[in-house]
Design an enzyme around this catalytic site. Sequence first.
Site, PDB file in Angstrom:
ATOM      1  N   THR A 153      43.229  34.671  47.229  1.00 57.89           N
ATOM      2  CA  THR A 153      43.320  33.339  45.865  1.00 57.89           C
ATOM      3  C   THR A 153      44.098  32.583  45.981  1.00 57.89           C
ATOM      4  OG1 THR A 153      43.362  32.108  43.680  1.00 57.89           O
ATOM      5  CG2 THR A 153      44.125  34.917  44.049  1.00 57.89           C
ATOM      6  N   ASP A 154      43.791  31.425  46.132  1.00 56.04           N
ATOM      7  CA  ASP A 154      45.031  30.720  46.042  1.00 56.04           C
ATOM      8  C   ASP A 154      46.388  30.714  45.088  1.00 56.04           C
ATOM      9  OD1 ASP A 154      43.186  29.219  43.756  1.00 56.04           O
ATOM     10  OD2 ASP A 154      43.388  27.081  44.680  1.00 56.04           O
ATOM     11  N   GLU A 155      45.041  30.889  43.826  1.00 60.12           N
ATOM     12  CA  GLU A 155      46.809  30.802  42.796  1.00 60.12           C
ATOM     13  C   GLU A 155      47.611  32.190  43.276  1.00 60.12           C
ATOM     14  OE1 GLU A 155      44.273  32.055  39.242  1.00 60.12           O
ATOM     15  OE2 GLU A 155      41.867  31.521  39.980  1.00 60.12           O
ATOM     16  N   TYR A 183      46.721  38.523  36.519  1.00 60.38           N
ATOM     17  CA  TYR A 183      45.194  38.305  38.240  1.00 60.38           C
ATOM     18  C   TYR A 183      46.308  38.242  38.955  1.00 60.38           C
ATOM     19  CZ  TYR A 183      41.405  35.909  40.688  1.00 60.38           C
ATOM     20  OH  TYR A 183      40.887  36.184  41.665  1.00 60.38           O
ATOM     21  N   SER A 211      48.904  40.094  40.688  1.00 59.59           N
ATOM     22  CA  SER A 211      48.077  41.270  40.922  1.00 59.59           C
ATOM     23  C   SER A 211      47.562  40.944  42.279  1.00 59.59           C
ATOM     24  CB  SER A 211      47.124  42.234  40.720  1.00 59.59           C
ATOM     25  OG  SER A 211      45.987  41.434  39.850  1.00 59.59           O
ATOM     26  N   LYS A 212      47.285  39.735  42.373  1.00 63.26           N
ATOM     27  CA  LYS A 212      46.221  39.692  44.317  1.00 63.26           C
ATOM     28  C   LYS A 212      47.189  39.527  45.149  1.00 63.26           C
ATOM     29  CE  LYS A 212      42.322  39.020  44.875  1.00 63.26           C
ATOM     30  NZ  LYS A 212      41.249  40.164  45.861  1.00 63.26           N
ATOM     31  N   LEU A 240      34.711  29.175  33.908  1.00 62.94           N
ATOM     32  CA  LEU A 240      33.993  27.626  33.246  1.00 62.94           C
ATOM     33  C   LEU A 240      32.967  27.214  33.645  1.00 62.94           C
ATOM     34  CD1 LEU A 240      35.339  25.298  32.118  1.00 62.94           C
ATOM     35  CD2 LEU A 240      35.678  24.479  34.536  1.00 62.94           C
ATOM     36  N   ARG A 277      45.186  27.887  27.162  1.00 58.30           N
ATOM     37  CA  ARG A 277      45.419  29.889  27.707  1.00 58.30           C
ATOM     38  C   ARG A 277      47.106  30.178  27.921  1.00 58.30           C
ATOM     39  NH1 ARG A 277      42.816  29.987  33.843  1.00 58.30           N
ATOM     40  NH2 ARG A 277      41.355  31.108  32.720  1.00 58.30           N
TER      41      ARG A 277
HETATM   42  P1  NAD Z   1      33.662  39.315  40.559  1.00 56.01           P
HETATM   43  O1  NAD Z   1      35.074  39.232  39.003  1.00 56.01           O
HETATM   44  O2  NAD Z   1      32.347  38.592  40.602  1.00 56.01           O
HETATM   45  O3  NAD Z   1      33.253  40.140  41.413  1.00 56.01           O
HETATM   46  C1  NAD Z   1      33.800  41.565  41.737  1.00 56.01           C
HETATM   47  C2  NAD Z   1      33.249  42.731  42.091  1.00 56.01           C
HETATM   48  O4  NAD Z   1      34.523  43.420  42.706  1.00 56.01           O
HETATM   49  C3  NAD Z   1      32.542  43.318  40.922  1.00 56.01           C
HETATM   50  O5  NAD Z   1      31.135  43.582  41.681  1.00 56.01           O
HETATM   51  C4  NAD Z   1      32.940  44.622  40.261  1.00 56.01           C
HETATM   52  O6  NAD Z   1      32.018  45.215  39.816  1.00 56.01           O
HETATM   53  C5  NAD Z   1      33.567  45.204  41.651  1.00 56.01           C
HETATM   54  N1  NAD Z   1      34.845  46.021  40.987  1.00 56.01           N
HETATM   55  C6  NAD Z   1      35.974  46.520  40.521  1.00 56.01           C
HETATM   56  N2  NAD Z   1      36.514  47.213  40.329  1.00 56.01           N
HETATM   57  C7  NAD Z   1      36.282  47.775  41.346  1.00 56.01           C
HETATM   58  C8  NAD Z   1      36.964  49.210  41.134  1.00 56.01           C
HETATM   59  N3  NAD Z   1      37.990  49.534  40.807  1.00 56.01           N
HETATM   60  N4  NAD Z   1      35.971  49.065  42.427  1.00 56.01           N
HETATM   61  C9  NAD Z   1      34.892  48.792  43.176  1.00 56.01           C
HETATM   62  N5  NAD Z   1      34.280  48.269  42.720  1.00 56.01           N
HETATM   63  C10 NAD Z   1      35.455  46.813  42.437  1.00 56.01           C
HETATM   64  O7  NAD Z   1      35.134  38.237  41.761  1.00 56.01           O
HETATM   65  P2  NAD Z   1      34.502  37.207  42.620  1.00 56.01           P
HETATM   66  O8  NAD Z   1      34.695  35.749  41.781  1.00 56.01           O
HETATM   67  O9  NAD Z   1      33.063  37.471  43.337  1.00 56.01           O
HETATM   68  O10 NAD Z   1      35.960  37.402  43.738  1.00 56.01           O
HETATM   69  C11 NAD Z   1      35.716  38.436  44.843  1.00 56.01           C
HETATM   70  C12 NAD Z   1      37.165  38.458  45.144  1.00 56.01           C
HETATM   71  O11 NAD Z   1      37.147  37.280  45.835  1.00 56.01           O
HETATM   72  C13 NAD Z   1      38.126  38.915  44.323  1.00 56.01           C
HETATM   73  O12 NAD Z   1      38.688  39.543  45.491  1.00 56.01           O
HETATM   74  C14 NAD Z   1      38.755  37.271  43.870  1.00 56.01           C
HETATM   75  O13 NAD Z   1      40.678  37.367  43.167  1.00 56.01           O
HETATM   76  C15 NAD Z   1      38.341  36.520  45.394  1.00 56.01           C
HETATM   77  N6  NAD Z   1      38.428  34.994  45.149  1.00 56.01           N
HETATM   78  C16 NAD Z   1      37.873  34.389  44.203  1.00 56.01           C
HETATM   79  C17 NAD Z   1      37.707  33.097  43.726  1.00 56.01           C
HETATM   80  C18 NAD Z   1      36.496  32.739  42.919  1.00 56.01           C
HETATM   81  O14 NAD Z   1      36.599  31.814  42.116  1.00 56.01           O
HETATM   82  N7  NAD Z   1      36.337  33.455  42.204  1.00 56.01           N
HETATM   83  C19 NAD Z   1      38.896  32.252  44.736  1.00 56.01           C
HETATM   84  C20 NAD Z   1      39.206  32.658  45.588  1.00 56.01           C
HETATM   85  C21 NAD Z   1      39.401  34.667  45.588  1.00 56.01           C
HETATM   86  P1  TYD Z   2      38.195  30.305  35.526  1.00 56.93           P
HETATM   87  O1  TYD Z   2      37.041  29.526  35.196  1.00 56.93           O
HETATM   88  O2  TYD Z   2      39.290  31.538  34.476  1.00 56.93           O
HETATM   89  O3  TYD Z   2      38.828  29.463  37.010  1.00 56.93           O
HETATM   90  P2  TYD Z   2      40.616  30.046  36.818  1.00 56.93           P
HETATM   91  O4  TYD Z   2      41.446  30.252  36.012  1.00 56.93           O
HETATM   92  O5  TYD Z   2      40.742  30.783  38.160  1.00 56.93           O
HETATM   93  O6  TYD Z   2      40.967  28.655  37.677  1.00 56.93           O
HETATM   94  O7  TYD Z   2      39.097  28.367  34.848  1.00 56.93           O
HETATM   95  C1  TYD Z   2      38.916  27.158  35.730  1.00 56.93           C
HETATM   96  C2  TYD Z   2      39.280  26.040  34.746  1.00 56.93           C
HETATM   97  O8  TYD Z   2      39.190  25.472  33.123  1.00 56.93           O
HETATM   98  C3  TYD Z   2      41.148  26.637  33.838  1.00 56.93           C
HETATM   99  O9  TYD Z   2      41.829  25.715  34.224  1.00 56.93           O
HETATM  100  C4  TYD Z   2      41.122  26.954  32.974  1.00 56.93           C
HETATM  101  C5  TYD Z   2      39.242  26.434  32.431  1.00 56.93           C
HETATM  102  N1  TYD Z   2      38.845  26.813  31.276  1.00 56.93           N
HETATM  103  C6  TYD Z   2      38.554  26.443  30.149  1.00 56.93           C
HETATM  104  O10 TYD Z   2      38.903  25.561  29.862  1.00 56.93           O
HETATM  105  N2  TYD Z   2      38.229  26.384  29.424  1.00 56.93           N
HETATM  106  C7  TYD Z   2      37.163  27.720  29.548  1.00 56.93           C
HETATM  107  O11 TYD Z   2      36.560  28.062  28.785  1.00 56.93           O
HETATM  108  C8  TYD Z   2      37.330  28.368  30.853  1.00 56.93           C
HETATM  109  C9  TYD Z   2      36.827  30.049  31.003  1.00 56.93           C
HETATM  110  C10 TYD Z   2      38.163  27.900  32.098  1.00 56.93           C
END
Ligand code: NAD
Ligand code: TYD
Length: 353
Positions: free
Chosen positions: A134-136, A159, A162-163, A199, A290
């Site tokens: 992630t970019d975070e 989060y 840990s990433k 969000l 947050r």
């Molecule tokens: P998500 O939470 O929707 O899915 C995570 C999946 O991992 C789930 O299916 C869960 O059951 C599985 N999982 C969790 N713990 C596990 C374990 N111990 N063993 C096996 N499986 C396990 O997450 P997502 O949004 O699809 O993100 C997927 C990846 O992409 C993550 O690594 C996240 O850091 C990265 N990512 C997400 C975003 C975003 O905007 N969602 C952006 C950039 C990177």
């Molecule tokens: P989120 O979707 O949780 O992604 P991330 O924190 O990984 O960027 O949140 C996106 C943005 O929206 C973040 O600035 C937090 C804000 N947010 C709210 O204002 N209300 C909400 O209920 C949630 C879940 C997020």
Amino acid sequence: MAAERNILITGGAGFIGSHVVRLFVKKYPNYRIINLDKLTYAGNLANLTDIENEKNYKFIKGDIVDSEFISKLFIDESIDAVIHLAAESHVDRSISNPIEFVMTNVVGTANLLNAARHQWKTPSEKNMFYHVSTDEVYGTLGETGFFTEETSYDPHSPYSASKAGSDHLVRAYHDTFKLPVVISNCSNNYGSFQFPEKLIPLSIHNIKNNKPIPIYGKGENIRDWLFVEDHATAIDVIFHKAKTGVTYNIGGHNEWKNIDLIHLLCSIMDRKLNRESGSCAKLITYVKDRAGHDMRYAIDSSKLQRELGWKPSLQFEEGLEKTVDWYLANDTWLNNVTSGEYLHFYDQQYVRR
Ligand code: NAD
Ligand code: TYD
């Protein structure tokens, strides 16, 4: 006929993982795709019903924290490449339960790296450990500037920390053991099958049910949004074309202040739900900010566009409208994932603080 490649996709039942699994199963019939997922609250096999019976697809339920199980899996399934997405992924949950994030995101990644290292003693061209991040990890930006692949790591939430830890381990296995690895760091994703704690899907769900839309702080934080299917195509391109040891940022140059994004969403939903103009926006409710809330994320993905020719396919307005249409058409999916554990999470997160 033997498969060309046995690819382990971890977290394939989650939001982004399910899109990656679907793309690879459909596009590469000669690859065998093994989806390993623990099926936490965020993992859902209903995300994959359209491909679950394909010959080149296999689902295995399991935990990446279980090192013995992981080592055996690599041997039993002759794994020769990994696309690692399994993670705990929600910042707010990492604030209430950081250790779970350390276990899955750091220890789980280390277990996979170890298994890959032992399985691929003399790595061949087939071998690749692709770590999806992630970019975070880069922390937060002021009003200007972008994250590039050279930006120093500066994570602030459990989060993102840990990433970041997992990214460092992946690079360490490359430098120390010559493990073939690649890492990508992507901006915020949106689209179908996203669990309604983040969000956009949370707001769609609440608007639909005439519930308050919780906006943290003043709603001025900025995120850079990418359509999830564009993230999946970027992963496909990087997996096949990147040189080992390289990192790519993925993003769509699409920054939105949270409050502006929610106003756009409200206007789309007024239209889709045949509500009077301005009525969905009345649900906007400012809530406590947050802890450690990063102000602004913005990704420079020009290296990926220049070197590998990837670019996003959709404009945000179009992608958001598609996403709203999907959530409105998939009531059963939404109702199933918002029963049980979700109610407990929602109550803890938004009512009792
Ligand atoms: P998500 O939470 O929707 O899915 C995570 C999946 O991992 C789930 O299916 C869960 O059951 C599985 N999982 C969790 N713990 C596990 C374990 N111990 N063993 C096996 N499986 C396990 O997450 P997502 O949004 O699809 O993100 C997927 C990846 O992409 C993550 O690594 C996240 O850091 C990265 N990512 C997400 C975003 C975003 O905007 N969602 C952006 C950039 C990177
Ligand atoms: P989120 O979707 O949780 O992604 P991330 O924190 O990984 O960027 O949140 C996106 C943005 O929206 C973040 O600035 C937090 C804000 N947010 C709210 O204002 N209300 C909400 O209920 C949630 C879940 C997020």
